[in-house]
Design an enzyme around this catalytic site. Structure first.
Site, PDB file in Angstrom:
ATOM      1  N   HIS A   1    -117.431  22.089  17.768  1.00 16.80           N
ATOM      2  CA  HIS A   1    -117.861  22.142  18.411  1.00 16.80           C
ATOM      3  C   HIS A   1    -118.526  22.178  19.614  1.00 16.80           C
ATOM      4  O   HIS A   1    -119.070  20.817  20.451  1.00 16.80           O
ATOM      5  CB  HIS A   1    -117.132  24.006  19.184  1.00 16.80           C
ATOM      6  CG  HIS A   1    -115.511  23.484  19.660  1.00 16.80           C
ATOM      7  ND1 HIS A   1    -115.144  24.824  19.380  1.00 16.80           N
ATOM      8  CD2 HIS A   1    -114.884  23.023  19.986  1.00 16.80           C
ATOM      9  CE1 HIS A   1    -113.611  24.788  19.764  1.00 16.80           C
ATOM     10  NE2 HIS A   1    -113.717  23.552  19.527  1.00 16.80           N
TER      11      HIS A   1
ATOM     12  N   ASP B   1    -109.636   8.033  11.063  1.00 18.18           N
ATOM     13  CA  ASP B   1    -108.280   7.486   9.722  1.00 18.18           C
ATOM     14  C   ASP B   1    -108.898   7.248   8.458  1.00 18.18           C
ATOM     15  O   ASP B   1    -108.764   7.368   7.264  1.00 18.18           O
ATOM     16  CB  ASP B   1    -107.292   8.392   9.953  1.00 18.18           C
ATOM     17  CG  ASP B   1    -107.150  10.033  10.781  1.00 18.18           C
ATOM     18  OD1 ASP B   1    -107.261  10.801   9.582  1.00 18.18           O
ATOM     19  OD2 ASP B   1    -106.698  10.537  11.240  1.00 18.18           O
TER      20      ASP B   1
ATOM     21  N   CYS C   1    -109.581   2.679  18.769  1.00 20.22           N
ATOM     22  CA  CYS C   1    -109.389   4.129  19.609  1.00 20.22           C
ATOM     23  C   CYS C   1    -110.364   5.252  18.689  1.00 20.22           C
ATOM     24  O   CYS C   1    -110.620   5.888  19.101  1.00 20.22           O
ATOM     25  CB  CYS C   1    -108.798   4.359  20.478  1.00 20.22           C
ATOM     26  SG  CYS C   1    -106.976   4.958  18.459  1.00 20.22           S
TER      27      CYS C   1
HETATM   28  C1  LIG Z   1    -108.403   7.985  16.605  1.00 27.38           C
HETATM   29  C2  LIG Z   1    -108.200   8.493  15.825  1.00 27.38           C
HETATM   30  O1  LIG Z   1    -107.801   9.556  15.475  1.00 27.38           O
HETATM   31  P1  LIG Z   1    -108.153  11.016  15.844  1.00 27.38           P
HETATM   32  O2  LIG Z   1    -109.667  11.144  14.861  1.00 27.38           O
HETATM   33  O3  LIG Z   1    -107.655  12.231  16.552  1.00 27.38           O
HETATM   34  O4  LIG Z   1    -107.742  11.606  13.982  1.00 27.38           O
HETATM   35  C3  LIG Z   1    -108.850   7.679  14.683  1.00 27.38           C
HETATM   36  O5  LIG Z   1    -108.237   9.064  13.208  1.00 27.38           O
HETATM   37  O6  LIG Z   1    -109.484   7.389  14.328  1.00 27.38           O
HETATM   38 MG   LIG Z   2    -106.679   9.955  13.314  1.00 28.90          MG
END
Ligand SMILES: C=C(OP(=O)(O)O)C(=O)O
Ligand SMILES: [Mg+2]
Length: 566
Positions: A194, A445, A492
């Site tokens: 956090h 990920d 993203c």
């Molecule tokens: C944008 C992503 O999703 P999250 O961070 O929510 O897993 C990612 O995995 O890069």
């Molecule tokens: Mg992800």
């Protein structure tokens, strides 16, 4: 900062995970140590009297935290409200009452009950383990209140300082006085703690997980470089001067007009915001977000025991969409599992949850929940003017792509795509983009799965670096597939918030970038320094490197040779 305060020779550096791109120079002020553990001596009062003392202290803390939540607003508000609920959690109260019945003092019983709860969370791992610090903070507040003491918190000092702590409680991070706190360094906490989330949200220059930070003496001069993830201890005069120049340059960039994202040659690269609730929308718009590239819907439902109704969801989505009339808003279907477990989607204990029934797999196993979410989104879409796109998380195969895209279209959503965050999806992006309307690369990920390194585990954090050429090569596959099919490919993950890496991503074929709002101005300024051709050259040198550090170094070196870049 007077140069006279810097030393002739630099001390050692500490390293950790930097949050954002900022730089801060200042003197260390440490958080006071936590309250001592209450002794286990029998109480002189009856269990009922001790129970009344505990209940009054818990109530006081809950009300105080609710007040802080209201003052803080934004992402902090939800965290603090959750903490206020922890203070009077019924399971915890039951445990507390049992301990008081054995003759313990309220202080000791509170300490023990919270510690037991904390250990249970830590054992669960992932997102829940990261909440352990939140619980410790509530426990300390209740114990302080029982003793009539002030809750331990951020020390006060007139002269601005760099705050150093083991970890910060959300209540403290949320209400940090940013005119006093120049930067924040914690020895504990990962990139998803956090402290990290709130620091990112408030654009605090911060480094988390900097082992050894709490050994720094109060008053030590340090440079906190979040972009590099380093704390320079007792810097030289030259180091201070360089850091000061970077701070000035960044302040200038932040004041620059917030036009649309584009390369030097005018190629548009829309800059979008990553949001977890509609609360961040106003700030994103203010900072020039051209829409939303990732709306993480699971954050709306964390902690819920049941799936929210279609009506509840439609209201939440409409709240977000109203903030972006005529703009693109990419909403991600629930990404439950592993670091974001949801009780109503992930009930079985798994040995390797990151490789388990998560993301789209979990939604398919409970298809009614997916249908309800898509229906709610289509309803909100019909009621608002935003350009709604929907995407599925954790897609591994072409078959999963067709399943999701067909279902979304059938339920009334016209633009449906997939996240590319598993290597198999990147490698088959050409085939996936024959079916999906767009792809959005989740580098967090994608890096975790490419390097086989748990994104939440401090001991392997060194692998979690999207500059790694293996990750870049996979991104290049997706970019190539986007170019040949003419379909949009966004990024993203956190990688899009690293300015130079953002240019490399464009060189690899990304057509839009989405990030936390605080990163928008740095990335906008960096994109404007390079042409599309130069972005391609930067991508090529990064791809040709052997590792993440050399990829970054090669791109940095080449960027400096482009004559117009200074
Ligand atoms: C944008 C992503 O999703 P999250 O961070 O929510 O897993 C990612 O995995 O890069
Ligand atoms: Mg992800």
């Amino acid at each position: 900062m007077s140069l006279a305060t810097a030393s002739a020779t630099s001390g050692t550096d500490l390293t950790g995970t930097g949050i954002g791109q900022g730089v801060a120079i200042g003197r260390v002020l440490r958080m006071p140590e936590p309250l001592p553990e209450p002794t286990d001596t029998p109480s002189a009062l009856t269990p009922e009297d001790e129970g009344a003392r505990a209940a009054a202290a818990q109530r006081f803390v809950a009300v105080d935290l609710e007040g802080r939540a209201e003052r803080a607003g934004g992402a902090a508000q939800e965290v603090l409200e959750a903490q206020a609920m922890m203070a009077e959690d019924p399971t915890l109260v039951d445990d507390l009452t049992e301990r008081l019945a054995t003759g313990k003092t309220a202080e000791r019983a509170v300490f023990e009950a919270f510690s037991t709860f904390r250990d249970q969370l830590t054992e669960l791992g992932g997102y829940l383990a990261e909440r352990a610090a939140d619980l410790d903070d509530v426990s300390q507040r209740v114990i302080a209140q029982l003793g009539g003491r002030a809750a331990p918190g951020v020390p006060e000092q007139e002269e601005p300082f760099i705050l150093v702590a083991h970890d910060l409680a959300p209540a403290d991070t949320a209400l940090l006085d940013l005119t006093r706190v120049l930067g924040l360094v914690t020895s504990d906490g990962g990139p998803t703690s956090h402290t990290a989330i709130l620091a990112r949200d408030k654009a605090i220059v911060a480094i988390v997980g900097a082992t050894g930070a709490t050994d720094l003496a109060d008053g030590t001069l340090v440079i906190v470089d979040a972009a590099a993830g380093t704390v320079t201890v007792s810097p030289t005069e030259a180091e201070v001067e360089t850091a000061e120049a970077r701070i000035r340059a960044r302040a200038l960039r932040a004041q620059a007009p917030t036009g649309p994202g584009r390369l030097r040659d005018g190629t548009p690269i829309p800059l979008l915001a990553n949001l977890g609730s509609a609360d961040g929308a106003a700030r994103a718009v203010e900072l020039g977000a051209e829409g939303v590239g990732l709306f993480r819907t699971e954050f709306l439902f964390l902690g819920s025991r049941n799936a929210p109704t279609i009506l509840e969801q439609a209201e939440q989505y409409a709240r977000l969409l109203h903030a972006f009339p005529g703009k693109k808003v990419v909403v991600r279907a629930l990404d439950a599992g592993s670091d974001k477990p949801l009780a109503f989607l992930n009930d079985a204990a798994e040995e390797n949850p990151a490789l388990g029934l998560r993301g789209l797999r979990a939604l398919r196993a409970s298809e009614d929940i997916l249908r309800e979410q898509l229906t709610a989104l289509a309803e909100a879409d019909a009621a608002t003017d935003a350009d709604v796109w929907v995407m599925a998380p954790m897609v591994a195969t072409v078959e999963e792509t067709t399943y999701f895209v067909e279902l979304a279209h059938k339920l009334g959503l016209k633009t449906a795509g997939v996240m590319v965050e598993i290597p198999s999806a990147a490698l088959l992006a050409d085939r996936i983009l024959q079916h999906a309307d767009f792809a959005s690369i989740g580098t967090n990920d994608l890096t975790q799965y490419t390097l086989a390194a748990d994104r939440l585990l401090g001991s392997v954090a060194g692998y979690q670096n999207p500059w790694h050429p293996a990750v870049l090569r996979l991104i290049g596959e997706v970019g190539q597939a986007g170019r040949s099919s003419g379909k949009p490919v966004g990024v993203c993950g956190e990688a899009a918030a690293d300015p130079l890496l953002a240019v490399v991503l464009v060189g690899l074929g990304a057509t839009s970038l989405s990030m936390s709002s605080a990163a928008l101005s740095d990335v906008r300024a960096e994109l404007a320094r390079f042409s599309a051709e130069e972005a391609g050259q930067l991508a090529a040198v990064a791809l040709a490197a052997d590792g993440a550090a050399s990829a970054r170094a090669a791109a940095t070196k080449l960027a400096a040779t482009f004559s117009h870049t200074d």
